[in-house]
Design a protein around this motif. Structure first.
Motif, short mmCIF file in Angstrom:
data_model
loop_
_atom_site.label_atom_id
_atom_site.label_comp_id
_atom_site.label_asym_id
_atom_site.label_seq_id
_atom_site.Cartn_x
_atom_site.Cartn_y
_atom_site.Cartn_z
N UNK A 208 66.50 24.81 133.54
CA UNK A 208 67.90 24.84 133.93
C UNK A 208 68.24 24.36 135.25
N UNK A 209 69.55 24.30 135.57
CA UNK A 209 70.28 24.12 137.06
C UNK A 209 71.08 25.12 137.57
N UNK A 210 71.30 25.46 138.61
CA UNK A 210 72.35 26.33 138.93
C UNK A 210 73.30 25.48 139.99
N UNK A 211 74.50 25.30 139.74
CA UNK A 211 75.33 24.93 140.88
C UNK A 211 76.46 25.98 141.12
N UNK A 212 76.57 26.57 142.38
CA UNK A 212 77.17 27.52 142.97
C UNK A 212 77.97 27.19 144.19
N UNK A 213 79.12 27.61 144.40
CA UNK A 213 80.05 27.35 145.57
C UNK A 213 80.70 28.56 146.12
N UNK A 214 81.11 28.62 147.32
CA UNK A 214 81.98 29.54 147.69
C UNK A 214 82.82 29.09 148.79
N UNK A 215 84.34 29.28 148.50
CA UNK A 215 85.35 28.84 149.39
C UNK A 215 86.09 29.72 150.09
N UNK A 216 86.38 29.63 151.37
CA UNK A 216 87.43 30.34 151.94
C UNK A 216 88.36 29.42 152.52
N UNK A 217 89.64 29.77 152.69
CA UNK A 217 90.70 29.10 153.46
C UNK A 217 92.04 29.87 153.65
N UNK A 218 92.50 29.39 154.80
CA UNK A 218 93.84 30.03 155.12
C UNK A 218 94.99 29.21 154.85
N UNK A 219 95.71 29.50 154.13
CA UNK A 219 96.94 28.78 153.65
C UNK A 219 98.12 29.01 154.58
N UNK A 220 98.68 28.14 155.20
CA UNK A 220 99.74 28.23 156.25
C UNK A 220 101.13 29.18 155.52
N UNK A 221 101.35 30.19 156.13
CA UNK A 221 102.35 31.11 155.54
C UNK A 221 102.07 31.59 154.19
N UNK A 222 100.88 31.73 153.78
CA UNK A 222 100.32 32.22 152.42
C UNK A 222 99.40 33.13 152.57
N UNK A 223 98.66 33.29 153.67
CA UNK A 223 97.56 34.27 153.82
C UNK A 223 96.33 33.57 153.51
N UNK A 224 95.21 34.38 153.24
CA UNK A 224 93.94 34.07 152.89
C UNK A 224 93.43 33.82 151.46
N UNK A 225 92.49 33.01 150.94
CA UNK A 225 92.37 32.37 149.71
C UNK A 225 90.74 32.30 149.61
N UNK A 226 90.27 33.30 148.89
CA UNK A 226 88.71 33.09 148.68
C UNK A 226 88.27 32.75 147.13
N UNK A 227 87.42 31.94 146.82
CA UNK A 227 86.89 31.63 145.46
C UNK A 227 85.50 31.43 145.50
N UNK A 228 84.84 31.95 144.47
CA UNK A 228 83.39 31.56 144.22
C UNK A 228 83.23 31.12 142.87
N UNK A 229 82.14 30.34 142.45
CA UNK A 229 81.70 29.85 141.13
C UNK A 229 80.42 29.75 141.17
N UNK A 230 79.76 30.18 139.97
CA UNK A 230 78.45 29.84 139.62
C UNK A 230 78.20 29.20 138.25
N UNK A 231 77.84 27.89 138.18
CA UNK A 231 77.78 27.19 137.07
C UNK A 231 76.19 27.01 136.53
N UNK A 232 75.78 27.38 135.44
CA UNK A 232 74.33 27.21 134.78
C UNK A 232 74.53 25.92 133.90
N UNK A 233 73.72 24.99 134.02
CA UNK A 233 73.69 23.74 133.29
C UNK A 233 72.32 23.38 132.83
N UNK A 234 72.25 22.75 131.52
CA UNK A 234 71.15 22.22 131.03
C UNK A 234 70.68 21.07 131.92
N UNK A 235 69.54 20.42 131.78
CA UNK A 235 69.12 19.42 132.60
C UNK A 235 69.88 18.04 132.34
N UNK A 236 70.62 18.05 131.09
CA UNK A 236 71.33 16.66 130.92
C UNK A 236 72.88 17.03 131.40
#
Length: 245
Positions: free
Chosen positions: A74-102
């Motif tokens: 299988x394959x693993x696609x992962x990401x980790x995002x952080x951002x600062x929204x003007x006037x809205x504070x900090x935002x964080x998100x993570x995701x890990x996706x497991x996929x078949x070869x196709x």
């Protein structure tokens, strides 16, 4: 179905414009023109790793680190995002996706944090997506969605590496406009989106292979290098640019 934008209030609204397209169709109408890869055929994926710079109106507001790698069959696609929204504070998100070869998704795990923290998971069983989300309530929210194809594209809130996965699902030999069923796990919203090759295109000081990702009310351009690695993503309507560092 119409997408309820008010549901996005705890997330990063400017960047989330990218994902609004996926919620405009019901899952029952979604279909994919791409056939599954035959057993024993090479994977549609190849290893990739990098960092993306997130800008709005030319100003950097965040970044995302991602990796796509093999894990046995299988394959693993992962990401980790952080951002600062003007006037809205900090935002964080993570995701890990497991996929078949196709390219068929097997499982997706996510977390998001802005005004509050939320976590969730999706188990894909054939063409059924079994979603759960823990928003801090007494019990997790649960929903199942049945698509007409198991080759569902996951395009979640604020995680841009998933567009790199989407462009790998595109059948480059067939070309033309291809439609994929889509799931936005954080919002538990199904839909569909189209991908179309634009050929060689100039972006900045370089030429790339470009694809248009679109719905009736939104258009995104993704720029890829000769090995089909995502190098840049543009959303002209919201002045959002995602660029590999």
């Amino acid at each position: 179905m119409n997408f309820d934008r008010s549901k996005l209030k705890i997330f990063f609204p400017a960047a989330l414009a990218i994902f609004l397209a996926a919620g405009i169709y019901a899952a029952s109408s979604a279909s994919s023109t791409s056939a599954a890869t035959p057993a024993g055929a090479p994977s549609v994926f190849s290893p990739d790793k990098g960092k993306l710079r997130i800008t709005i109106n030319g100003q950097q507001v965040g970044s995302e680190e991602f990796e796509i790698s093999a894990s046995g069959d299988t394959w693993i696609a992962r990401g980790s995002m952080s951002a600062h929204v003007p006037g809205g504070g900090d935002v964080k998100a993570t995701g890990q996706l497991k996929l078949s070869a196709d390219g068929e998704p097997i499982r997706y795990d996510w977390s998001a944090e802005a005004l509050k923290k939320a976590t969730g998971a999706v188990d894909f069983v054939g063409a059924t997506a079994k979603c759960s989300a823990d928003l801090g309530g007494a019990s997790p929210l649960r929903k199942d969605f049945v698509f007409t194809s198991p080759r569902v594209a996951v395009l979640d809130n604020n995680l841009y590496y998933q567009f790199a996965v989407l462009t790998r699902l595109y059948d480059w030999k067939a070309g033309g406009k291809q439609t994929f069923p889509v799931l936005i796990p954080q919002d538990m919203v199904p839909g569909s989106i189209s991908v179309e090759s634009l050929g060689s295109q100039q972006s900045g000081n370089a030429k790339y292979e470009a694809v248009r990702v679109s719905s009736p009310d939104l258009e995104i351009t993704v720029y890829l290098d000769a090995n089909h690695r995502m190098m840049r993503l543009e959303v002209p309507s919201s002045n959002v640019t995602i660029e590999r560092e």
